[in-house]
Each structure stands twice: as structure tokens, then as C-alpha cells.
Design a protein around this motif. Structure first.
Motif, PDB file in Angstrom:
ATOM      1  N   THR A  66     -37.189  11.960   2.891  1.00  0.00           N
ATOM      2  CA  THR A  66     -36.249  13.054   3.133  1.00  0.00           C
ATOM      3  C   THR A  66     -35.870  13.146   4.602  1.00  0.00           C
ATOM      4  OG1 THR A  66     -37.150  14.299   1.259  1.00  0.00           O
ATOM      5  CG2 THR A  66     -35.905  15.556   2.905  1.00  0.00           C
ATOM      6  N   HIS A  70     -32.039  12.293   5.371  1.00  0.00           N
ATOM      7  CA  HIS A  70     -31.184  13.434   5.668  1.00  0.00           C
ATOM      8  C   HIS A  70     -31.134  13.738   7.161  1.00  0.00           C
ATOM      9  CE1 HIS A  70     -29.200  17.213   4.174  1.00  0.00           C
ATOM     10  NE2 HIS A  70     -28.785  16.296   3.317  1.00  0.00           N
ATOM     11  N   PHE A  98     -36.434  14.740  -2.853  1.00  0.00           N
ATOM     12  CA  PHE A  98     -36.000  15.523  -1.702  1.00  0.00           C
ATOM     13  C   PHE A  98     -36.998  16.658  -1.480  1.00  0.00           C
ATOM     14  CE2 PHE A  98     -33.496  17.911   1.182  1.00  0.00           C
ATOM     15  CZ  PHE A  98     -32.595  17.012   1.740  1.00  0.00           C
TER      16      PHE A  98
END
Length: 151
Positions: A66, A70, A98
Motif C-alpha cells: 500500500t 499509493h 489496501f
């Protein structure tokens, strides 16, 4: 531009981050699972300390996934993912990988580009966060030239 040169996190760099994270885990008295992924979110290095929870292995990997994918720390989603929040349901994306609680940080180069991610799990989110921060700090010290190490 048709191509872009991207710095890569090496196995040696990942080992530096893992060693510093393990040291912090020992200092706080919590054995951890610690995962390092590259910028493409693929596992680069993993450590399972002796008393780390078996059920936390995949959580550590998902936190690193994650953070790298991200490009922000997993702790940043804490308020946004509650029911009614702007990112409610985000934790159900990417096949459930996630992660929306503390313990995952991106690893960046001197230009601020994400070259990997680190995740830790077994303690509380705050303890996991301390452990990954130690890994990031150690690697940043090497990359900035403050500490000499072979990468």
C-alpha cells in the motif's frame, strides 16, 4: 518522453532498512514481521522475528504494498476510511490488500520519488509505525551520505 530512468531500491538497501527496523522492534520489545517491496510493489526482502505473529506476515506485506503503490504512509487513511468518510471502502480494493492503518511507509530517493515501501506488523499500529520509521530513517541516512554503507 518515451522512457524514464527510475532509481531502484536494491536488496542491500532493503537489508539496511530491515536491520534498523529489527533493532527498533527489539528496543520496544515487540518482535515483528517486516516487509520491503520495490517501487512496483513486489516483495524484495522479508524478516520474521522469532515471536512475531504468524497472522501478521501478510499484513506486513500488504502495508508495504500500500505504501509503495499509493505513495503515502498507511496511517494517513485513519480518518478517511470510517463509514461516511471520503475513502470509505478503500480497504476493500486491490483484492483486500489496501491497508488503512499505521505501519507502512513509502521509501523515497533524494528526489522524492518512491523507490519502495516498508511495512511492519505484530504490534499496535503506533508500534508498527515506529519500526518502519526506523527503517526509512536508516536508509535515508545512507542515501544522503550521512552514513556510509555499500548499496
Amino acid at each position: 518522453m518515451a522512457t524514464k530512468h527510475q532509481e531502484m531500491l536494491t536488496l542491500e538497501g532493503a537489508k539496511i532498512a530491515i536491520a534498523a527496523s529489527e533493532k527498533k522492534a527489539r528496543e520496544i520489545g515487540v518482535d515483528m514481521n517486516i516487509a520491503i517491496v520495490d517501487a512496483s510493489t513486489h516483495l524484495l526482502h522479508f524478516s520474521r522475528m522469532p515471536n512475531a505473529k504468524i497472522t501478521s506476515i501478510s499484513i506486513a506485506m500488504d502495508k508495504a504494498f500500500t505504501a509503495a503503490g499509493h505513495r503515502v504512509g498507511t496511517h494517513t487513511y485513519k480518518e478517511a476510511v470510517w463509514p461516511g468518510g471520503p475513502a470509505f471502502g478503500l480497504g476493500n480494493t486491490n483484492g483486500g490488500r489496501f491497508t488503512t492503518f499505521g505501519g507502512g511507509l513509502p521509501i523515497t530517493n533524494s528526489k522524492g520519488e518512491v523507490i519502495g515501501g516498508i511495512g511492519a506488523s505484530t504490534g499496535t499500529p503506533a508500534q508498527d509505525q515506529q519500526v518502519v520509521q526506523a527503517g526509512v530513517d536508516a536508509l535515508e541516512a545512507v542515501l544522503s551520505g550521512k552514513v556510509k554503507a555499500k548499496l
